[in-house]
Design a protein around this motif. Sequence first.
Motif, short mmCIF file in Angstrom:
data_model
loop_
_atom_site.label_atom_id
_atom_site.label_comp_id
_atom_site.label_asym_id
_atom_site.label_seq_id
_atom_site.Cartn_x
_atom_site.Cartn_y
_atom_site.Cartn_z
N GLN A 164 54.05 26.56 29.20
CA GLN A 164 53.57 27.26 28.46
C GLN A 164 53.86 26.92 26.98
OE1 GLN A 164 51.67 30.05 29.49
NE2 GLN A 164 51.11 30.56 27.25
N LEU A 189 53.35 28.39 23.19
CA LEU A 189 52.78 29.81 22.44
C LEU A 189 53.15 29.90 20.94
CD1 LEU A 189 54.54 32.41 25.01
CD2 LEU A 189 52.11 31.93 24.60
N ARG A 216 59.09 34.90 24.03
CA ARG A 216 57.89 34.59 25.02
C ARG A 216 57.00 35.68 25.07
NH1 ARG A 216 57.17 30.72 29.32
NH2 ARG A 216 55.34 31.50 30.61
N VAL A 243 53.17 35.93 23.90
CA VAL A 243 52.30 36.55 25.02
C VAL A 243 51.44 37.68 24.46
CG1 VAL A 243 51.83 37.59 27.11
CG2 VAL A 243 53.30 35.58 27.13
N GLU A 244 52.02 38.62 23.94
CA GLU A 244 51.40 39.95 23.35
C GLU A 244 50.62 39.65 22.16
OE1 GLU A 244 54.51 42.71 22.68
OE2 GLU A 244 55.42 42.27 24.54
N GLY A 260 47.75 38.94 25.90
CA GLY A 260 48.11 39.12 27.01
C GLY A 260 49.18 40.28 27.36
N SER A 267 53.14 41.36 28.51
CA SER A 267 54.43 40.74 28.68
C SER A 267 54.88 41.49 29.69
CB SER A 267 55.09 40.61 27.37
OG SER A 267 55.61 41.84 27.27
N PRO A 302 52.79 35.15 35.18
CA PRO A 302 52.06 35.89 34.14
C PRO A 302 51.45 37.28 34.77
CG PRO A 302 50.82 34.12 34.61
CD PRO A 302 52.10 33.82 35.38
#
Length: 159
Positions: A27, A29, A80, A84-85, A89, A91, A129
């Motif tokens: 991943q 990010l 992370r 993601v947020e 997405g 988390s 995820p």
Amino acid sequence: MNQPQFLIRRVAVTGATRLKLDFADGQALDVDLAGTIARHPVLAPLADPSVFTRVALDEWRRGVIFADDDRLALASDNLRALGVEQAGGFSHQQLLVWMAHHGLTLDAAAEALDVSRRMLAYYRSGARPIPRTVGLAMLGWEVVHGRAADPAFEYGEAA
């Protein structure tokens, strides 16, 4: 335990308060730390580009450190989750906050979200995820049960 989703392979500065993080699970990010720096006075030195640009991995690759100062360190799981947020997405930390805010056990949360206990455990640990459907189910659960979400559940609050 060295969970690959929390081991950082590379970190690079991509802006005044932005980092690109490559994790051991593949991943990648982008994380903007402007809000985090503003909310936490202890991180105020990171507003100085001469400090922020001196970012490096900690010795265990489970976080980053700035300007060789242990007080200016951020953990990989928080980074992370924030990445993601910020990418839109949900988390693992949002799931943890949601469960704690509503006093839900793993079994009760799995039932509420209509997923298996095992899969919810994977989501909660960050090993898998969180699908958008599950994240939206958390939000829907808030509406159906007439309970306000914890402010920490909002995007960008992980770090």
